[in-house]
Scaffold this motif. Structure first.
Motif, mmCIF file in Angstrom:
data_model
loop_
_atom_site.group_PDB
_atom_site.id
_atom_site.type_symbol
_atom_site.label_atom_id
_atom_site.label_comp_id
_atom_site.label_asym_id
_atom_site.label_seq_id
_atom_site.Cartn_x
_atom_site.Cartn_y
_atom_site.Cartn_z
ATOM 1 N N LEU A 10 -8.733 22.394 12.889
ATOM 2 C CA LEU A 10 -7.673 22.621 11.909
ATOM 3 C C LEU A 10 -6.457 23.264 12.555
ATOM 4 C CD1 LEU A 10 -9.860 23.883 8.917
ATOM 5 C CD2 LEU A 10 -8.748 21.659 9.146
ATOM 6 N N SER A 11 -6.674 24.162 13.496
ATOM 7 C CA SER A 11 -5.553 24.801 14.194
ATOM 8 C C SER A 11 -4.783 23.796 15.033
ATOM 9 C CB SER A 11 -6.063 25.937 15.085
ATOM 10 O OG SER A 11 -6.630 26.968 14.323
ATOM 11 N N ILE A 12 -5.499 22.910 15.710
ATOM 12 C CA ILE A 12 -4.844 21.895 16.544
ATOM 13 C C ILE A 12 -4.028 20.945 15.678
ATOM 14 C CG2 ILE A 12 -5.253 19.906 18.049
ATOM 15 C CD1 ILE A 12 -7.716 21.420 19.134
ATOM 16 N N GLU A 13 -4.596 20.557 14.526
ATOM 17 C CA GLU A 13 -3.869 19.635 13.647
ATOM 18 C C GLU A 13 -2.646 20.316 13.037
ATOM 19 O OE1 GLU A 13 -5.919 16.916 11.270
ATOM 20 O OE2 GLU A 13 -7.258 16.339 12.905
ATOM 21 N N ALA A 14 -2.786 21.596 12.688
ATOM 22 C CA ALA A 14 -1.631 22.347 12.175
ATOM 23 C C ALA A 14 -0.555 22.460 13.247
ATOM 24 C CB ALA A 14 -2.075 23.734 11.710
ATOM 25 N N GLU A 15 -0.974 22.661 14.479
ATOM 26 C CA GLU A 15 -0.050 22.739 15.616
ATOM 27 C C GLU A 15 0.717 21.419 15.757
ATOM 28 O OE1 GLU A 15 -0.889 24.050 20.103
ATOM 29 O OE2 GLU A 15 -1.753 22.095 19.623
ATOM 30 N N GLY A 16 0.010 20.315 15.558
ATOM 31 C CA GLY A 16 0.650 19.012 15.657
ATOM 32 C C GLY A 16 1.703 18.802 14.587
ATOM 33 N N ILE A 17 1.379 19.178 13.350
ATOM 34 C CA ILE A 17 2.339 19.024 12.256
ATOM 35 C C ILE A 17 3.557 19.907 12.496
ATOM 36 C CG2 ILE A 17 2.727 19.495 9.803
ATOM 37 C CD1 ILE A 17 -0.073 18.529 9.244
ATOM 38 N N MET A 18 3.348 21.129 12.996
ATOM 39 C CA MET A 18 4.488 22.016 13.253
ATOM 40 C C MET A 18 5.361 21.495 14.384
ATOM 41 S SD MET A 18 4.531 24.115 10.916
ATOM 42 C CE MET A 18 6.011 24.903 11.569
ATOM 43 N N ALA A 19 4.761 20.810 15.348
ATOM 44 C CA ALA A 19 5.557 20.212 16.425
ATOM 45 C C ALA A 19 6.489 19.147 15.864
ATOM 46 C CB ALA A 19 4.635 19.616 17.494
ATOM 47 N N LEU A 135 11.116 7.676 13.536
ATOM 48 C CA LEU A 135 10.642 8.985 13.110
ATOM 49 C C LEU A 135 9.574 9.405 14.106
ATOM 50 C CD1 LEU A 135 10.405 8.431 9.249
ATOM 51 C CD2 LEU A 135 12.245 9.518 10.554
ATOM 52 N N ASP A 136 9.884 10.423 14.881
ATOM 53 C CA ASP A 136 9.032 10.853 15.995
ATOM 54 C C ASP A 136 7.876 11.718 15.482
ATOM 55 O OD1 ASP A 136 7.957 11.669 18.361
ATOM 56 O OD2 ASP A 136 9.687 12.855 19.012
ATOM 57 N N VAL A 137 6.641 11.232 15.659
ATOM 58 C CA VAL A 137 5.457 11.997 15.238
ATOM 59 C C VAL A 137 4.594 12.372 16.450
ATOM 60 C CG1 VAL A 137 5.360 11.124 12.875
ATOM 61 C CG2 VAL A 137 4.254 9.825 14.705
ATOM 62 N N ALA A 138 5.227 12.539 17.598
ATOM 63 C CA ALA A 138 4.483 12.928 18.805
ATOM 64 C C ALA A 138 3.846 14.299 18.611
ATOM 65 C CB ALA A 138 5.420 12.950 20.007
ATOM 66 N N ILE A 139 2.604 14.433 19.067
ATOM 67 C CA ILE A 139 1.880 15.700 18.916
ATOM 68 C C ILE A 139 1.429 16.201 20.300
ATOM 69 C CG2 ILE A 139 1.154 15.421 16.541
ATOM 70 C CD1 ILE A 139 -1.335 14.480 19.181
ATOM 71 N N PRO A 140 1.228 17.498 20.464
ATOM 72 C CA PRO A 140 0.837 18.030 21.778
ATOM 73 C C PRO A 140 -0.518 17.521 22.242
ATOM 74 C CG PRO A 140 1.639 19.785 20.346
ATOM 75 C CD PRO A 140 1.479 18.570 19.487
ATOM 76 N N ARG A 141 -1.477 17.380 21.317
ATOM 77 C CA ARG A 141 -2.815 16.944 21.707
ATOM 78 C C ARG A 141 -3.593 16.507 20.473
ATOM 79 N NH1 ARG A 141 -6.062 22.680 22.363
ATOM 80 N NH2 ARG A 141 -4.753 23.893 20.922
ATOM 81 N N GLU A 142 -4.573 15.655 20.717
ATOM 82 C CA GLU A 142 -5.481 15.248 19.652
ATOM 83 C C GLU A 142 -6.541 16.330 19.463
ATOM 84 O OE1 GLU A 142 -4.997 12.846 17.751
ATOM 85 O OE2 GLU A 142 -4.086 11.145 18.768
ATOM 86 N N LEU A 146 -12.344 14.559 23.363
ATOM 87 C CA LEU A 146 -12.210 13.513 24.380
ATOM 88 C C LEU A 146 -10.772 13.027 24.511
ATOM 89 C CD1 LEU A 146 -15.376 11.396 23.441
ATOM 90 C CD2 LEU A 146 -15.176 13.186 25.188
ATOM 91 N N GLY A 147 -9.944 13.398 23.539
ATOM 92 C CA GLY A 147 -8.559 12.935 23.552
ATOM 93 C C GLY A 147 -8.427 11.468 23.241
ATOM 94 N N LEU A 148 -9.442 10.881 22.607
ATOM 95 C CA LEU A 148 -9.463 9.433 22.366
ATOM 96 C C LEU A 148 -9.312 9.066 20.894
ATOM 97 C CD1 LEU A 148 -12.376 8.495 24.803
ATOM 98 C CD2 LEU A 148 -9.911 8.270 25.211
ATOM 99 N N ALA A 149 -10.101 9.697 20.025
ATOM 100 C CA ALA A 149 -10.062 9.344 18.601
ATOM 101 C C ALA A 149 -8.776 9.862 17.966
ATOM 102 C CB ALA A 149 -11.275 9.927 17.883
ATOM 103 N N PRO A 150 -8.038 9.007 17.244
ATOM 104 C CA PRO A 150 -6.834 9.468 16.540
ATOM 105 C C PRO A 150 -7.214 10.527 15.505
ATOM 106 C CG PRO A 150 -6.904 7.066 16.635
ATOM 107 C CD PRO A 150 -8.256 7.556 17.065
ATOM 108 N N THR A 151 -6.755 11.727 15.693
ATOM 109 C CA THR A 151 -7.058 12.822 14.769
ATOM 110 C C THR A 151 -5.761 13.532 14.389
ATOM 111 O OG1 THR A 151 -7.661 14.084 16.758
ATOM 112 C CG2 THR A 151 -9.463 13.194 15.442
ATOM 113 N N THR A 152 -5.250 14.354 15.280
ATOM 114 C CA THR A 152 -3.987 15.043 15.001
ATOM 115 C C THR A 152 -2.849 14.044 14.796
ATOM 116 O OG1 THR A 152 -4.743 16.815 16.463
ATOM 117 C CG2 THR A 152 -2.440 16.859 15.809
ATOM 118 N N SER A 153 -2.855 12.966 15.557
ATOM 119 C CA SER A 153 -1.764 11.979 15.457
ATOM 120 C C SER A 153 -1.736 11.319 14.084
ATOM 121 C CB SER A 153 -1.894 10.924 16.549
ATOM 122 O OG SER A 153 -3.148 10.271 16.486
ATOM 123 N N THR A 154 -2.913 10.987 13.532
ATOM 124 C CA THR A 154 -2.928 10.361 12.204
ATOM 125 C C THR A 154 -2.561 11.378 11.123
ATOM 126 O OG1 THR A 154 -5.333 10.691 12.184
ATOM 127 C CG2 THR A 154 -4.527 8.493 12.735
#
Length: 323
Positions: A10-19, A135-142, A146-154
């Protein structure tokens, strides 16, 4: 162990949205302007996880006043492209911007001079080059270790879709009654059509005092009913004013001696009110428009007969909108 991992996700996904939040710029306004100027529909397209996110975005847009449809890129190349009109705008979703099926479709769409908005994590991608606006939705990390499954990006993509829907809703001045018209059936539609008299608080549950009461008596009623406000009525129970928590705070922060202030001086006269035979959605519209949490309900003669609290409409009471 699992709980800690869940918190990390949840913290990683929140970090992605804030980015995404921190980078948001003029391109968002350009995208909204483009959709607002569209005389027909917004066509949302994507494949895989992006396609699933796209379907949700299209559904949200439809329910909030922006006509949309979801177009599968593969099916489009086998005939469904006929659904896209020259007056449409396309919202194309791909985090990498290099999804081959999607980019083949966009080449055909671009040939028709149909404007494309990209929802993408790479501004230098093929998708971005096809688009008028990215519309740029780049995130720092998933969040996937494994960095493979779309999680934070979706999650970030879905949040951007929600941001678009809400911005368009605001621009179109879309109201609760408009939302109701788009939901004529099911639980939500039924609840939005309920008359105010069926959900308002009445009798001794109404926080009210006579206009002849003292300020101290009004504050006591305010505390006893815990609704954030107390209504002031005349001898015939006609609505004369409202005293809110905010009024008390402002009074205490002023230079006036509270003991010398009367109820009529402290209250706000002629508060907003609504008739009991209107719909709950009408009350919600008034509350949203004026940014208030309580609303008086009056009879045809102007008598106070009930009260509505925003919590009763949106979640804490027995009557709830499942939005």
């Amino acid at each position: 162990m699992s709980r800690e991992l869940a918190k990390e996700v949840l913290s990683i996904e929140a970090e992605g949205i804030m980015a995404v939040h921190d980078r948001l710029g003029d391109e968002f306004e350009q995208a909204v302007d483009l959709i607002m100027a569209c005389p027909s529909r917004l066509v949302v397209t994507g494949i895989g996880k992006s396609g699933l996110v796209g379907q949700k975005i299209a559904a949200t847009l439809n329910s909030t006043g922006t006509p949309s449809l979801f177009l599968h890129p593969v099916e489009a190349m086998h005939g469904d492209l006929g659904m896209v009109a020259a007056t449409d705008v396309v919202l194309a979703i791909s985090y990498s911007g290099e999804t081959s099926e999607l980019n083949r479709l966009l080449a055909s769409i671009k040939e028709r001079s149909i404007p494309i908005i990209a929802l993408c994590g790479r501004k230098d991608s093929t998708l971005s080059r096809h688009a008028i606006v990215t519309l740029d939705v780049a995130i720092p990390r998933e969040a996937c270790p494994l960095g493979l499954a779309p999680t934070t990006s979706t999650t970030a993509t879905l949040a951007m879709g929600d941001a678009l829907a809400v911005a368009l809703l605001n621009r179109k001045q879309f109201r609760a009654e408009d939302f109701r018209k788009n939901h004529p059936g099911g639980s939500l539609g039924a609840r939005l059509k309920v008359a105010i008299r069926e959900v308002m608080l009445t009798g001794t549950k109404i926080p009210s005092v006579s206009v002849l009461a003292s300020l101290a008596e009004a504050v006591a009623e305010l505390n006893a009913k815990n609704m954030g406000a107390v209504f002031v009525t005349g001898e015939g129970k006609e609505l004369r004013g409202i005293l809110t928590d905010g009024d008390i705070r402002r009074l205490l922060s002023s230079q006036a001696n509270v003991l010398d202030v009367s109820l009529t001086e402290a209250m706000t006269p002629h508060p907003l009110a609504i008739a009991s035979d209107l719909m709950a959605a009408d009350a919600l519209s008034i509350m949203q428009q004026h940014e208030i949490t309580v609303l008086a309900v009056i009879s045809e003669q102007g008598e106070l007969v009930g009260i509505l609290h925003l919590h009763d409409l949106l979640g804490k009471g027995e009557f709830r909108f499942l939005i």
